[in-house]
Design an enzyme around this catalytic site. Structure first.
Site, PDB file in Angstrom:
ATOM      1  N   CYS A 139      15.549   6.799  14.590  1.00 44.91           N
ATOM      2  CA  CYS A 139      16.852   6.271  14.145  1.00 44.91           C
ATOM      3  C   CYS A 139      16.848   4.741  14.106  1.00 44.91           C
ATOM      4  CB  CYS A 139      17.963   6.795  15.048  1.00 44.91           C
ATOM      5  SG  CYS A 139      17.617   6.635  16.815  1.00 44.91           S
ATOM      6  N   ALA A 194       8.695  -2.231  16.713  1.00 46.22           N
ATOM      7  CA  ALA A 194       8.002  -3.092  15.737  1.00 46.22           C
ATOM      8  C   ALA A 194       6.790  -2.373  15.130  1.00 46.22           C
ATOM      9  CB  ALA A 194       7.601  -4.415  16.379  1.00 46.22           C
ATOM     10  N   HIS A 219      23.733   2.659  18.367  1.00 47.36           N
ATOM     11  CA  HIS A 219      22.913   1.490  18.693  1.00 47.36           C
ATOM     12  C   HIS A 219      23.482   0.292  17.909  1.00 47.36           C
ATOM     13  CE1 HIS A 219      19.872   4.355  20.035  1.00 47.36           C
ATOM     14  NE2 HIS A 219      19.637   4.788  18.814  1.00 47.36           N
ATOM     15  N   GLN A 300      22.843   7.048  15.815  1.00 50.79           N
ATOM     16  CA  GLN A 300      21.542   7.661  16.111  1.00 50.79           C
ATOM     17  C   GLN A 300      21.488   9.138  15.753  1.00 50.79           C
ATOM     18  OE1 GLN A 300      23.715   6.639  18.457  1.00 50.79           O
ATOM     19  NE2 GLN A 300      24.187   8.512  19.583  1.00 50.79           N
TER      20      GLN A 300
HETATM   21  P1  NAD Z   1      17.374  17.905  21.139  1.00 45.33           P
HETATM   22  O1  NAD Z   1      16.881  17.992  22.525  1.00 45.33           O
HETATM   23  O2  NAD Z   1      18.814  17.637  20.887  1.00 45.33           O
HETATM   24  O3  NAD Z   1      17.004  19.239  20.357  1.00 45.33           O
HETATM   25  C1  NAD Z   1      15.735  19.851  20.458  1.00 45.33           C
HETATM   26  C2  NAD Z   1      15.810  21.290  20.002  1.00 45.33           C
HETATM   27  O4  NAD Z   1      14.487  21.837  20.022  1.00 45.33           O
HETATM   28  C3  NAD Z   1      16.661  22.199  20.871  1.00 45.33           C
HETATM   29  O5  NAD Z   1      17.374  23.079  20.023  1.00 45.33           O
HETATM   30  C4  NAD Z   1      15.641  23.024  21.674  1.00 45.33           C
HETATM   31  O6  NAD Z   1      16.102  24.327  21.970  1.00 45.33           O
HETATM   32  C5  NAD Z   1      14.512  23.115  20.655  1.00 45.33           C
HETATM   33  N1  NAD Z   1      13.197  23.371  21.231  1.00 45.33           N
HETATM   34  C6  NAD Z   1      12.645  22.881  22.385  1.00 45.33           C
HETATM   35  N2  NAD Z   1      11.395  23.366  22.544  1.00 45.33           N
HETATM   36  C7  NAD Z   1      11.149  24.175  21.476  1.00 45.33           C
HETATM   37  C8  NAD Z   1      10.051  24.976  21.088  1.00 45.33           C
HETATM   38  N3  NAD Z   1       8.921  25.012  21.799  1.00 45.33           N
HETATM   39  N4  NAD Z   1      10.166  25.686  19.933  1.00 45.33           N
HETATM   40  C9  NAD Z   1      11.282  25.653  19.178  1.00 45.33           C
HETATM   41  N5  NAD Z   1      12.364  24.907  19.503  1.00 45.33           N
HETATM   42  C10 NAD Z   1      12.288  24.186  20.635  1.00 45.33           C
HETATM   43  O7  NAD Z   1      16.470  16.792  20.413  1.00 45.33           O
HETATM   44  P2  NAD Z   1      16.900  15.766  19.280  1.00 45.33           P
HETATM   45  O8  NAD Z   1      17.652  14.646  19.887  1.00 45.33           O
HETATM   46  O9  NAD Z   1      17.503  16.513  18.143  1.00 45.33           O
HETATM   47  O10 NAD Z   1      15.468  15.168  18.882  1.00 45.33           O
HETATM   48  C11 NAD Z   1      14.579  15.872  18.039  1.00 45.33           C
HETATM   49  C12 NAD Z   1      13.623  14.901  17.419  1.00 45.33           C
HETATM   50  O11 NAD Z   1      14.373  13.961  16.630  1.00 45.33           O
HETATM   51  C13 NAD Z   1      12.811  14.050  18.416  1.00 45.33           C
HETATM   52  O12 NAD Z   1      11.569  13.752  17.845  1.00 45.33           O
HETATM   53  C14 NAD Z   1      13.641  12.779  18.517  1.00 45.33           C
HETATM   54  O13 NAD Z   1      12.894  11.651  18.939  1.00 45.33           O
HETATM   55  C15 NAD Z   1      14.097  12.636  17.076  1.00 45.33           C
HETATM   56  N6  NAD Z   1      15.298  11.817  16.894  1.00 45.33           N
HETATM   57  C16 NAD Z   1      16.348  11.939  17.750  1.00 45.33           C
HETATM   58  C17 NAD Z   1      17.456  11.141  17.564  1.00 45.33           C
HETATM   59  C18 NAD Z   1      18.624  11.176  18.489  1.00 45.33           C
HETATM   60  O14 NAD Z   1      19.300  10.171  18.647  1.00 45.33           O
HETATM   61  N7  NAD Z   1      18.928  12.299  19.132  1.00 45.33           N
HETATM   62  C19 NAD Z   1      17.515  10.249  16.487  1.00 45.33           C
HETATM   63  C20 NAD Z   1      16.448  10.208  15.587  1.00 45.33           C
HETATM   64  C21 NAD Z   1      15.333  10.990  15.803  1.00 45.33           C
END
Ligand code: NAD
Length: 340
Positions: A139, A194, A219, A300
């Protein structure tokens, strides 16, 4: 119709799944989750098929959540999977996607090496066309790239320095802090952002520093960019206004904080209060000679959602970048220009 599945149905996955359902050229096969909870029950109520790793099937059964099958069965019905599992889990799935011969879009919590290309739709869509594995950057990186690629249209960027104030946790992450502290994150320079920007804007002179703050809303970035020649503040504003994924919080609207941005999103009726654009505070945009200063907010939870939709189209070569961004924006109600 492209058949899309979403593996991981948390903050990002549920938003991507809803966004896929809004696209005229995509069909949602279903979503996979690791644990049965209210989110899987809501998905079923919305008519979305729920899958799970086979090792977790019993837990779903015990919780009364009707599964449609295993992750592998979901993949078999899909052309492409969006992996939105927690940081690092996506990499463990890559061999499974490969053996299922399925394309995948990963998220920014994975190392760049998980995919063939790191992606930001307005910076390098064409580089991702036809790639089997694409990683949508995080994000914060998405926010920075949106602004940097808009400024790049004015003059070459000599260097960028970005100071990031990160939200501490999502609203629902009750076990995460900090509660009352500002935490350098990391207490070293540069922060990981970065090098992440450089996975898309290769060779850019950029340094980032980050601190975690006790807020859940958004953020905020403070950016200083030196361009290859002088510019006026009005030129900077017009480059930002002409970018389809940047919104300007007008000086006269009274939107002067992340709380105001989220309140405006609530008043507009945006689903989940999402704000897909990087939101620049108009009054904080200033050009001094060749230097540009600006501050903007990054929601985010939602900023990467349109990028995931465009990454699907890029991987499958469905259309060019400008057309994809236009279509995604129209389906998600992203307008650019002034926020209000
Ligand atoms: P989250 O914890 O909210 O969701 C993760 C999901 O994955 C949950 O539904 C969980 O049940 C599932 N999960 C866990 N282990 C699993 C498995 N082995 N098989 C199938 N499903 C499984 O996570 P999030 O915040 O949505 O983040 C997901 C990705 O997106 C990460 O790489 C994170 O860095 C990225 N991201 C997050 C944000 C943010 O602010 N939340 C922003 C941008 C990118």
């Amino acid at each position: 119709m492209v058949r899309v599945s979403v593996n991981g149905y948390g903050t990002i996955g549920k938003r991507v799944a809803d966004a896929v359902r809004l696209q005229p050229d995509m069909e949602l096969v279903g979503i996979a989750k690791a644990h049965p909870d209210y989110e899987s029950l809501i998905a079923i109520k919305k008519g979305i098929r729920v899958y799970a790793p086979s090792s977790n099937a019993k837990a779903f059964e015990a919780a009364g959540v009707q599964l449609s099958g295993t992750v592998e069965e979901m993949l078999a019905e899909s052309d492409i999977v969006v992996d939105a599992t927690p940081d690092g889990v996506g990499a463990t799935y890559r061999p499974i996607y490969e053996s299922a011969k399925r394309r995948a879009v990963f998220q920014g919590g994975e190392e760049a090496s998980v995919a063939d290309v790191s992606f930001s739709a307005l910076c390098n869509y064409e580089e991702a066309v036809g790639k089997r594995y694409i990683r949508v950057v995080s994000c914060n990186t998405t926010g920075m790239l949106r602004i940097l690629c808009a400024l790049k249209s004015l003059r070459r960027i000599r260097r960028a320095r970005v100071y990031i104030v990160r939200r501490a946790a999502e609203q629902r992450e009750v076990k995460k802090g900090p509660i009352n502290a500002l935490v350098p994150n990391p207490a070293s320079v540069p922060s990981h952002h970065a090098p992440d920007v450089q996975t898309v804007m290769k060779g850019l002179d950029i340094v980032t520093m980050a601190v975690v703050a006790p807020t859940t809303l958004m953020h905020v970035h403070m950016m200083n960019v030196e361009l290859d020649g002088n510019v006026e503040t009005k030129d900077v504003l017009s480059s930002l206004l002409s970018s389809p994924r940047i919104a300007i919080a007008g000086e006269k609207t009274g939107i002067g904080s992340t709380a105001d941005i989220i309140e405006a999103a609530r008043d507009i009726g945006s689903m989940r209060n999402d704000v897909h654009e990087a939101v620049v505070f108009e009054g904080a945009v200033k050009a001094v000679g060749s230097e540009v200063f600006l501050m903007y907010g990054v929601h985010q939870e939602s900023i990467v959602v349109p990028e995931n939709i465009d990454a699907i189209r890029a991987s499958l070569g469905l259309m060019g970048g400008a057309d994809s961004v236009k279509l995604t924006n129209s389906r998600l109600g992203i307008k650019g220009g002034y926020l209000i």
